[in-house]
Design an enzyme around this catalytic site. Structure first.
Site, PDB file in Angstrom:
ATOM      1  CE1 TYR A 178      29.153  41.939  41.556  1.00 50.13           C
ATOM      2  CE2 TYR A 178      28.066  41.347  39.507  1.00 50.13           C
ATOM      3  CZ  TYR A 178      29.215  41.435  40.274  1.00 50.13           C
ATOM      4  OH  TYR A 178      30.410  41.020  39.756  1.00 50.13           O
TER       5      TYR A 178
ATOM      6  CE  LYS B 265      39.731  43.690  54.764  1.00 49.31           C
ATOM      7  NZ  LYS B 265      40.981  42.926  54.918  1.00 49.31           N
TER       8      LYS B 265
ATOM      9  CG  ASP C 120      42.593  40.406  53.433  1.00 51.55           C
ATOM     10  OD1 ASP C 120      41.647  39.817  53.986  1.00 51.55           O
ATOM     11  OD2 ASP C 120      43.287  41.244  54.020  1.00 51.55           O
TER      12      ASP C 120
ATOM     13  CG  ASP D 184      32.360  38.531  39.204  1.00 57.40           C
ATOM     14  OD1 ASP D 184      32.172  37.604  38.388  1.00 57.40           O
ATOM     15  OD2 ASP D 184      32.765  39.660  38.877  1.00 57.40           O
TER      16      ASP D 184
END
Ligand code: ATP
Length: 365
Positions: free
Chosen positions: A124, A191, A224, A248
């Site tokens: 972002y 991640k 995940d 988000d």
């Protein structure tokens, strides 16, 4: 004592849901002088910018805002108003509770999650390179020399910066929040295995700084795995600490776990200013029809009342929402009912006023 608060009605269903929240705050007996300022599509037409300076000036003055959703007009060359507000006021933390509510049908019971999303960095940050631009050609050459990293000739590129400084402040914010609200555990989502120099920084700083808070448990999950856990046993998780983009996505996922976007409140908080707004967008498909669920904005206003040190008012608003949803007579279409925005706002405002008159929510179920 009267509080000054900036009210930004926003676009789409924004004016309907913020109007409802304003009414409920007043019914809960909290005195607020609202400084109403338009932003978004409405002002864009009039003034050629979706975010006039006076909106930021008002918040710098009042320090607190209640805001409806704002859609960034597409193709005008303006960046998202929401992102501009967060960056302009340095609202580095988004706080989004996801709590099972009585009388609301959802897949799980007993969900009580608190999402803390870093709000200023990550994908972002706005570091964008358009496919085919000369800037991207220059970057491609540079990367080829440095890496060698090969960027396909027809690719666009978004850069993902995650800093130690930016992470450190959100980590401390999240742990302070967890301590203040008596939460037991923080789980950081990342991640880092694939992005060691961005998510890896987030994970390393969070892991190191968690040691300063021995009374709050700390764990990490790849994003995940976190998605799987949320979809299968969300009651196992407590506070989720996330970089911007995952935050988000996970916010909407968690809203879905407890009954939908119409119920999910949020706050954007910095050291100096705070802007309270629902997680949902402007919902153009139902705008102007009096069908929007105002509960997400009403619960955002309750978070605002906590922030303004009005715990009785905040408690009355939350108890009123629970009471009306539990009774089940007044529900908007997203919750399977037929009531409109006004009807549920009336019911919640009435309940909040009664709770305040009785000096608490005892006996209100
Ligand atoms: P954005 O990109 O700004 O998030 P969007 O259109 O992708 O906007 P929303 O505006 O949040 O997403 O709407 C997604 C869906 O949820 C729509 O079908 C909308 O009608 C519904 N929705 C969102 N908020 C509410 C609400 N408060 N009450 C009822 N339905 C809602």
């Amino acid at each position: 004592m009267s509080h000054r608060v900036t009210l930004i009605p926003g676009d789409g269903i924004g004016p309907e849901v913020t109007g409802a929240a304003r009414r409920v705050v007043e019914a809960a007996g909290v005195e607020v002088e609202w400084e109403v300022h338009d932003a978004g599509a409405v002002v864009m037409e009039r003034e050629g910018t979706p975010l006039p300076d006076r909106v930021l000036e008002s918040i710098r003055h009042t320090r607190t805002a209640l805001k409806g959703p704002i859609t960034t007009p597409v193709g005008t060359g303006f960046r998202s108003v929401n992102v501009a507000l967060r960056q302009g006021l340095d609202l580095f933390a988004a706080v989004r509770p996801a709590l099972s509510l009585p009388g609301v049908r959802s897949r799980f019971e007993g969900v009580d999650l608190l999402i803390v999303r870093e709000n200023t960095e990550d994908l972002y940050a706005g570091i964008e390179f358009r496919a085919g631009s000369s800037e991207l050609d220059a970057l491609r050459e540079r990367l080829r020399a440095l890496g060698p990293f090969e960027v396909p000739h027809d690719a666009g590129v978004t850069v993902k910066p995650i800093s130690v400084t930016g992470t450190r402040r959100i980590v401390h914010f999240a742990f302070d929040l967890a301590q203040r609200f008596g939460r037991r555990r923080i789980t950081v989502g990342h991640k880092a295995s694939i992005m060691p120099h961005s998510d890896g920084v987030f994970l390393a700083v969070a892991t190191a700084d968690a040691a300063h808070y021995p009374d709050v448990e700390f764990e990490e999950l790849e994003i995940d795995e976190m998605a799987l856990t949320l979809a299968s046993e969300p009651e196992r998780l407590d506070v989720l600490l996330l970089p911007n983009l995952y935050g988000d996505i996970v916010s909407d996922l968690c809203a879905g776990l407890v009954g939908g976007l119409g119920l999910a409140p949020g706050a954007n908080i910095g050291w100096e200013y705070a802007v309270f707004e629902p997680v949902h967008g402007s919902a153009p498909d139902i705008a102007g029809r009096g069908l929007a669920n105002p509960v997400a904005t009403i619960l955002s206003a309750a978070m605002m009342l906590d922030h303004l040190h009005e715990p009785e008012g905040a408690g009355a608003v939350r108890a009123a929402v629970r009471q009306v949803l539990a009774a089940g007579e007044t529900r908007t279409p997203d919750l399977g009912g037929t009531a409109g925005t006004e009807a549920i706002a009336d019911a919640i405002a009435g309940a909040a006023a009664r709770i305040r008159e009785r000096g608490g929510d005892a006996g209100d179920g």
